[in-house]
Scaffold this motif. Sequence first.
Motif, PDB file in Angstrom:
ATOM      1  N   LEU A  45     -42.208 -22.864 -46.461  1.00 35.93           N
ATOM      2  CA  LEU A  45     -41.531 -23.951 -45.754  1.00 35.93           C
ATOM      3  C   LEU A  45     -40.798 -24.861 -46.722  1.00 35.93           C
ATOM      4  O   LEU A  45     -39.733 -25.390 -46.380  1.00 35.93           O
ATOM      5  N   THR A  46     -41.299 -25.008 -47.932  1.00 38.65           N
ATOM      6  CA  THR A  46     -40.603 -25.838 -48.916  1.00 38.65           C
ATOM      7  C   THR A  46     -39.280 -25.189 -49.320  1.00 38.65           C
ATOM      8  O   THR A  46     -38.289 -25.890 -49.538  1.00 38.65           O
ATOM      9  N   GLU A  49     -36.947 -25.648 -46.367  1.00 36.12           N
ATOM     10  CA  GLU A  49     -36.497 -27.041 -46.376  1.00 36.12           C
ATOM     11  C   GLU A  49     -35.388 -27.247 -47.412  1.00 36.12           C
ATOM     12  O   GLU A  49     -34.367 -27.884 -47.131  1.00 36.12           O
ATOM     13  N   CYS A  52     -32.167 -25.657 -46.178  1.00 38.98           N
ATOM     14  CA  CYS A  52     -31.555 -26.490 -45.136  1.00 38.98           C
ATOM     15  C   CYS A  52     -30.911 -27.737 -45.730  1.00 38.98           C
ATOM     16  O   CYS A  52     -29.831 -28.141 -45.307  1.00 38.98           O
ATOM     17  N   LYS A  53     -31.562 -28.327 -46.724  1.00 40.04           N
ATOM     18  CA  LYS A  53     -31.000 -29.516 -47.377  1.00 40.04           C
ATOM     19  C   LYS A  53     -29.709 -29.156 -48.101  1.00 40.04           C
ATOM     20  O   LYS A  53     -28.700 -29.851 -47.972  1.00 40.04           O
ATOM     21  N   GLN A  58     -30.018 -26.971 -39.951  1.00 43.11           N
ATOM     22  CA  GLN A  58     -31.356 -26.929 -39.374  1.00 43.11           C
ATOM     23  C   GLN A  58     -31.959 -25.541 -39.602  1.00 43.11           C
ATOM     24  O   GLN A  58     -31.221 -24.567 -39.765  1.00 43.11           O
ATOM     25  N   PRO A  59     -33.315 -25.417 -39.581  1.00 42.86           N
ATOM     26  CA  PRO A  59     -33.932 -24.101 -39.753  1.00 42.86           C
ATOM     27  C   PRO A  59     -33.416 -23.057 -38.762  1.00 42.86           C
ATOM     28  O   PRO A  59     -33.254 -21.890 -39.100  1.00 42.86           O
TER      29      PRO A  59
END
Length: 73
Positions: A45-46, A49, A52-53, A58-59
């Motif tokens: 998930l990191t 994230e 996405c950043k 968005q995911p």
Amino acid sequence: MAIIINIDVMLAKRKMSVTELSERVGITMANLSILKNGKAKAVRLTTLEAICKALDCQPGDVLEYKREEDHRL
């Protein structure tokens, strides 16, 4: 696989190279290639994230679910 990785689509939309994304996210080109080619078994998930950043998305823009029977058609 029923999960489709749309990193290529987002890279094109953002006019960003794989090299630039790799540098921004902090993962190797090899690992990014495995992920974008759908060969990865999992994604942290990191990492999602950070992607996405970097892509300002968005995911759901990166990940897509398709039912297995859709692939057979």
